[in-house]
Design an enzyme around this catalytic site. Structure first.
Site, mmCIF file in Angstrom:
data_model
loop_
_atom_site.group_PDB
_atom_site.id
_atom_site.type_symbol
_atom_site.label_atom_id
_atom_site.label_comp_id
_atom_site.label_asym_id
_atom_site.label_seq_id
_atom_site.Cartn_x
_atom_site.Cartn_y
_atom_site.Cartn_z
ATOM 1 N N ASP A 188 0.476 0.008 0.294
ATOM 2 C CA ASP A 188 0.067 1.210 1.024
ATOM 3 C C ASP A 188 1.301 1.750 1.752
ATOM 4 O OD1 ASP A 188 -1.314 3.306 2.136
ATOM 5 O OD2 ASP A 188 -2.996 2.103 2.828
HETATM 6 C C1 NOJ Z 1 -2.363 5.574 3.611
HETATM 7 C C2 NOJ Z 1 -3.799 5.296 3.265
HETATM 8 O O1 NOJ Z 1 -4.185 4.063 3.822
HETATM 9 C C3 NOJ Z 1 -4.067 5.266 1.772
HETATM 10 O O2 NOJ Z 1 -5.451 5.214 1.581
HETATM 11 C C4 NOJ Z 1 -3.464 6.443 1.095
HETATM 12 O O3 NOJ Z 1 -3.779 6.428 -0.277
HETATM 13 C C5 NOJ Z 1 -1.967 6.401 1.306
HETATM 14 N N1 NOJ Z 1 -1.677 6.473 2.726
HETATM 15 C C6 NOJ Z 1 -1.267 7.526 0.590
HETATM 16 O O4 NOJ Z 1 -1.564 8.715 1.171
#
Ligand code: NOJ
Length: 729
Positions: A262
């Site tokens: 993430d």
């Molecule tokens: C953080 C989030 O937790 C995740 O769900 C998301 O896909 C990513 N950022 C990318 O934006």
């Protein structure tokens, strides 16, 4: 490109080039207007920008074409850049938020919706979406519950599976489909205290039996990617967790695709106290099997040196890079790097996409109360009152590529449906109290008191004029989603005040609740004659809601999560374990497992939802009372529509393993089917029960079933029905 050519390409790449395939940088590096979805960490270096294998947060054919052209030209091997985006519940046409999609209990609708999202996003040059989120959520305080399909492993499994199928189609080379990413692996939804990014502590049996199930089922459909989660599990950050990534994900689930972190999660292992510095974090993530580092900068700063010094083997690097190159190849990018980027056409909202969205909205609405058949609305004087009555913000904080102007509000839909003389609209009050923290920062409402005095006076007038008042209330769209944990599940105080004021007019009240999370609705239900959950319904929100208000469609949504009496019950879920001192059915009694001041269970339980028509469940039966491991039993029920209207009902099958080597939940959803029946019509619904469905993580730490007695309910909600019995030999 064939396998050999791909390997030859890999062998020809420098270590730096290889490393950079594993680096993802924010789209804002290429285009200022890109969506930033995490904490920014400063500018990336020029060589990283030139070589990074993927980016996120940008879309649009013209923009992407320009970026891709420049990138390919400058890349030593002309390997195309991969564009990823959070297409969570819509790209142009926005569907109900995932929790609302869970409420449909209809994987076909969800699959079709994902397919539509893929088509729209692909036409905007997007190659991959960070969806589905398969996290199991039992805690309404956690704002990301909105992005989940609920608290149940079977429901989540069906929905996550349907989404992967819908996004990816049969062949990723087909320009109408995009790569899916199952996230956030793992157990992100179990954050302690419901506070986002927080630690999770889970026993292995709870992890395996509940939390891991939906990821595992979705992975059977070969999603191109899996994303790690931010949280630690039992002391080890997911992003550096070999047990989760190597043992379970790769070995047990057989995942062959790309594992992406993430946003910033590799670097955050330093804050977790698990890695010393960026280099150590990069090493630990690589060792756990993370292929792409999303935006932490650890791989770009340290991985080349880790390889050069032998801390990370060339073989390990090559395997990870090959997975990324394979994904690009599966998407057909080597043959067509401009895939989906068409200068003349971008995605457009069509009649068809609106129809699909409207149907999904209608199927997602959950009717909780309908005293004396208040709904459907009568064609008399109706007043639409509240901050959601004429509000375009009907989509979640994750639907950032959908434009508000395309959204149909409740009031706009009412104008189409009613004689304009017979309806009135009034804002009633501000959405939020004077100062509120949201995902987008602190919101201060200027002139709060003056505005609300004016709004409320107008609203009371409108209510006095009307026969029925439709109160359109709820949480602001920025109060659910990432980083929106809350310890209060009540509506903003100003909205409750409005509802109380309107109640004083003595008019019939229908309350619509727009929300991304379960709320405490005790007071609201007492003040309302009908109560319906509308979630964050998206582009066709107004039309879908109006179809149900008017009775064109009977409501058929079921709660995918428990709605509590009070926040103090959280985390709350229907499939809890029994205790040695169960609370008597008659109410709390001394020295039993009860709250002194509240019920144990939900105000509105999982699987619950009313309809305008009546369904009778006739003669639930099991085909046998005994079953050996190789046999199956069928659970039957005849469902008859005894009301006056066509409607859909979700028939639910729950099972309990009565005695086992490790205690089993009081009941667990095993299967469900949504059927539609005309008035007077009936249908026999059958569920096959096999040995595999009865397996769990036994005291011997094996995934097995155990002989003995099982209870079965074929019913209408997690709190309904009489149990039948069978024995597994
Ligand atoms: C953080 C989030 O937790 C995740 O769900 C998301 O896909 C990513 N950022 C990318 O934006």
């Amino acid at each position: 490109m064939d396998k050999k050519a791909l390997e030859a390409l890999l062998n020809d790449m420098s270590t730096e080039e290889k490393v950079m395939q594993l680096v993802q940088i924010p789209g804002s590096e290429y285009e200022a207007s890109a969506e930033i979805t995490g904490i920014e960490r400063g500018q990336v270096k020029d060589n990283v920008k030139k070589l990074a294998g993927s980016t996120l947060g940008i879309w649009g054919s013209k923009r992407l074409k320009k970026i891709q052209e420049k990138y390919i030209k400058e890349h030593p091997h002309h390997i195309p850049l991969m564009f990823m985006l959070d297409v969570i519940h819509g790209h142009k046409t926005v569907l109900p938020c995932p929790l609302g999609q869970g409420a449909t209990f209809d994987p076909d609708t969800v699959r079709k919706g994902a397919e539509m999202q893929a088509q729209e996003a692909a036409a905007d040059g997007v190659h991959a979406t960070f969806s589905p989120m398969a996290d199991l959520c039992r805690d309404a305080r956690w704002g990301r519950i909105m992005e989940s399909t609920g608290e149940d492993k079977i429901l989540n499994s069906r929905m996550a599976t349907a989404m992967v199928e819908g996004y990816q189609g049969d062949d990723l080379k087909d320009r109408n489909y995009i790569a899916a990413c199952v996230k956030h692996y793992a157990a992100y939804g179990a954050a302690e205290g419901g506070r986002d990014y927080n630690n999770t502590e889970l026993s292995e049996h709870t992890l395996r039996e509940h939390y891991l199930r939906a990821y595992g089922e979705a992975i059977k459909k070969n999603p191109a990617m899996v994303m790690t989660s931010f949280n630690s599990i039992n002391g080890i950050p997911a992003t550096g967790n070999k047990f989760l990534m190597k043992k379970i994900l790769r070995e047990e689930f057989g995942f062959k695709g790309v594992l992406i972190s993430d946003w910033g999660a590799v670097g955050e292992m330093i804050n977790h106290g698990f890695a010393e510095d960026q280099r150590d974090a990069a090493l630990k993530a690589m060792m756990a099997g993370v292929d792409i580092d999303m935006c932490s900068g650890c791989y770009s700063s340290s991985l080349e040196d880790l390889v050069n010094t032998g801390a990370v083997s060339v073989q390990m690097l090559d395997e990870a890079v090959l997975r990324v190159l394979n994904m690009k190849n599966d998407l057909g990018l080597f043959e067509d790097p401009y895939r989906g980027i068409d200068m003349d056409a971008g995605p457009v909202i069509t009649g068809e996409s609106r129809a699909l969205a409207k149907e999904a909205v209608a199927a997602s609405l959950v009717l909780l109360e309908n005293k004396e058949n208040t709904l459907p609305l009568r064609k008399e004087k109706n007043a639409f009152i509240g901050p959601y009555a004429n509000n375009k913000k009907l989509q979640s904080s994750w639907a950032f590529s959908g434009e508000d102007e395309n959204t149909v509000t409740v009031w706009e839909a009412a104008l189409e449906a009613f004689d304009p003389e017979s309806i009135k609209v009034s804002t009633g009050c501000t959405m939020l109290d004077q100062d509120t923290m949201t995902a987008r920062g602190k919101r201060h409402v200027d002139n709060w008191e003056v505005e609300n005095t004016k709004f409320m006076a107008e609203a009371v007038k409108a209510a006095e004029w009307a026969d029925t008042v439709i109160m359109c209330l709820g949480e602001d769209f920025a109060q659910s989603g990432e980083a929106t944990s809350k310890v209060s599940l009540k509506l903003p105080a100003v909205q409750l005040k409005l509802l109380n004021e309107i109640k004083k007019t003595g008019k019939r009240i229908v309350t619509l609740i727009f929300t991304g999370r379960p709320l405490e609705l005790n007071e609201v239900r007492e003040l309302s004659d009908a109560l319906m959950i509308c979630w964050l319904p998206g582009t066709e929100g107004g039309h879908g809601v109006m179809d149900v208000l008017l009775g064109k469609v009977s409501p058929s949504g079921r709660l995918p999560v428990s709605f509590p009496y009070t926040v103090g019950q959280e985390p709350l879920h229907y499939d809890m374990y029994p205790t040695g001192r169960p609370r008597p059915e008659t109410g709390p009694s001394a020295f039993t497992s009860s709250y002194l001041d509240c019920e144990n269970g939900a105000l509105y339980p999982f699987g619950y939802g009313l309809s305008y028509t009546l369904f009778e469940f006739i003669n639930p039966t099991l085909s046998a009372q005994k079953m050996s491991g190789s046999e199956t039993i069928t659970a039957y029920v005849t469902v008859r529509n005894t009301g006056a209207m066509k409607g859909s009902v979700t028939v639910q099958l729950y099972i309990r393993d009565v005695t086992s080597s490790r205690v089993r939940p009081v009941r667990e959803l095993a299967d469900f089917k949504k059927i539609s029946l005309d008035p007077g019509a009936e249908e026999e619904v059958g569920f096959i029960i096999n040995e595999e469905m009865l397996r769990f993580w036994t005291a011997e730490e094996k995934w097995e079933s155990e002989a003995g007695k099982f209870l079965v309910w074929i019913c209408n909600s997690s709190r309904d029905g009489q149990p039948l019995e069978f024995k597994l030999a």
